[in-house]
Design an enzyme around this catalytic site. Structure first.
Site, PDB file in Angstrom:
ATOM      1  CD  GLU A 288     -44.203  -2.816   7.108  1.00 38.50           C
ATOM      2  OE1 GLU A 288     -43.326  -2.553   7.851  1.00 38.50           O
ATOM      3  OE2 GLU A 288     -44.049  -2.565   5.792  1.00 38.50           O
ATOM      4  CG  HIS A 309     -31.124 -28.096  20.381  1.00 41.42           C
ATOM      5  ND1 HIS A 309     -30.643 -29.576  21.051  1.00 41.42           N
ATOM      6  CD2 HIS A 309     -31.201 -28.603  19.219  1.00 41.42           C
ATOM      7  CE1 HIS A 309     -30.667 -30.323  20.151  1.00 41.42           C
ATOM      8  NE2 HIS A 309     -30.962 -30.071  18.908  1.00 41.42           N
ATOM      9  CE  LYS A 423     -41.523   5.660   9.466  1.00 44.85           C
ATOM     10  NZ  LYS A 423     -41.939   5.283   8.035  1.00 44.85           N
TER      11      LYS A 423
END
Ligand code: PA5
Length: 447
Positions: A288, A309, A423
């Site tokens: 951010e 793995h 948003k």
């Protein structure tokens, strides 16, 4: 004095000391912007002196509030998202028994669980079902006080708590951490008379773990917030001047040199499953702060040896655009030796009698050598042990380096304009009042 350390030697096959030194003027300028608050976003630098300026009175108030919740609750739900939850989750997981979630909930040692960090209907249903016979409390955390995810969770859990305990008792078990004056949560907390703590205006969410946002849930979980702050304060003092002995400065210079050499992705690696959420916190901090203006090192993370793995092949042999930053924990809390077995059918007797951690450390060393040989430069951060003081050092180290590194990239490390886009669309799609034009526009696109 024991402290975290940083070793950059295994990055020097990709960038030379001269490449790193060439960035020092830029890093010095960046550090100066952080310290003297002269760069973009300088109204969000409250975190810089936070550890040394944290008062005993604030710590006493947080500990008293935590003691009250510990005495009255078997479970405390910390509601928040992003910077309002990741720091607390990271520290609590790093310090807790790995199997704590499976042990019974008891008053006096409450479990801290998290909500409001997603909008999962099943998650919320199952959480409420789990809480139906618990003596629970709530810490609701939102700096803006208007974020949708925690607001939904809080609306549900507040109603449940009031139903289970009655309104008055529920009020005594709800703590709100929010802005001093603004936002819906502040208004609600004032009208209900909740105990509150303030998130200062000049501390952004992802830099707020050393404020009540992180400290209260960590104290409720039973950990030593004074030691956490002391460790951070040590690192604050040790990272004030531009020099190679300033670990934050050295880390910022080295990762930027690697970025300029084409290493666009940084993978934070741990060899201790307790650090999984620390990496989540770190990803938010760097993602951010730096991912702006079409620039920024992409922060990724793996848990080794588990992910050797799954991701090991890509890291060893995929596109050479990555570097690794390994966090190694030098001392373990407990001892476990590998037993000898007469039949030795699994062929493990050659390591019988050794500590499990010795095997882990050889996996770590072998992997680091293989990855460096495969063209993946490696930075190594050593943590003396998983204890509050060293986690405090590590948190502040990463925060300071993040501020320096962001300025070195010529971005504002303290805003997050990109987070608003989803948003806006979500509110438009949900037809939130005030979004009428956006609702019409987005619906037209979908027709
Ligand atoms: O770092 C940030 O600023 C964000 O991740 C916020 O912490 C997150 O969006 C939550 O915001 P708020 O605390 O206002 O609910």
């Amino acid at each position: 004095m024991k402290s975290i350390t940083l070793d950059i030697n295994s990055a020097l096959s990709t960038v030379s000391r001269a490449d790193i030194a060439a960035l020092e003027p830029k890093a010095t300028e960046a550090l100066d912007k952080v310290i003297s608050a002269t760069g973009a976003g300088n109204d969000f630098l409250g975190w810089v002196n936070l550890p040394t300026e944290t008062t005993e009175a604030l710590l006493d108030d947080i500990i008293a509030c935590a003691d009250h919740l510990r005495a009255t609750c078997d479970t405390v739900v910390a509601i928040g998202i992003g910077g309002s939850y990741l720091g607390a989750k990271a520290v609590i997981e790093a310090l807790s028994d790995s199997f704590a979630p499976y042990r019974p909930a008891i008053q006096g040692e409450p479990k801290v669980i998290f909500a409001g960090q997603n909008i999962g209907e099943d998650y919320l249903y199952e959480l409420q079902d789990y809480l139906k016979d618990k003596r629970f409390g709530i810490i609701v955390i939102s700096k803006s006080g208007t974020t949708t995810e925690p607001a939904i969770a809080f609306r549900l859990l507040k109603e449940q708590l009031e139903r289970q305990l009655g309104v008055d008792e529920a009020r005594s078990r709800i703590v709100a951490i929010t802005d001093e004056k603004r936002g819906a949560l502040r208004t609600l907390a004032t009208s209900e008379g909740y105990k509150t703590f303030v998130i200062a205006d000049n501390v952004g969410g992802r830099f707020s773990v050393l404020t009540p946002v992180g400290l209260l849930p960590i104290a409720v979980a039973g950990f030593d917030i004074r030691a956490l702050i002391d460790g951070a304060a040590e690192m604050e003092k040790a990272t004030a001047e531009p020099s190679e002995s300033n670990l934050a400065y050295l880390y910022a210079c080295t990762r930027n040199a690697l970025y300029r050499a084409g290493k666009k992705i940084e993978i934070l690696v741990n060899y201790n499953p307790k650090l999984h959420y620390f990496a989540e916190w770190w990803k938010q901090l760097y993602g951010e702060s730096e991912g702006k203006d079409h620039k920024g090192i992409f922060p990724a993370a793996v848990d080794f040896s588990t992910d050797l793995h799954s991701m090991g092949q890509w890291i060893q042999d995929g596109e050479r655009t990555i570097f690794e930053t390994v966090i190694t924990v030098l001392e373990q809390q407990h001892e476990k030796l590998i037993p000898s077995d007469e039949a030795n059918l699994d062929g493990l007797n050659y390591i019988a009698g050794k500590h499990v951690d010795e095997v882990n450390k050889m996996a770590e060393l072998g992997t680091r050598i293989a990855h460096v040989d495969g063209g993946v430069p490696n930075l190594l951060i050593s943590l003396p042990a998983l204890r509050e003081k060293y986690l405090g050092q590590l948190i502040y180290f990463f925060e300071k380096a993040c501020g320096i590194s962001g300025y070195m990239l010529d971005v504002n490390p303290f805003n997050q304009p990109g987070v608003e886009d989803y948003k806006r669309n979500m509110f438009a799609l949900l037809a939130k009042p005030g979004y009428e034009e956006a609702t019409a526009a987005i619906r037209a696109r979908l027709d």
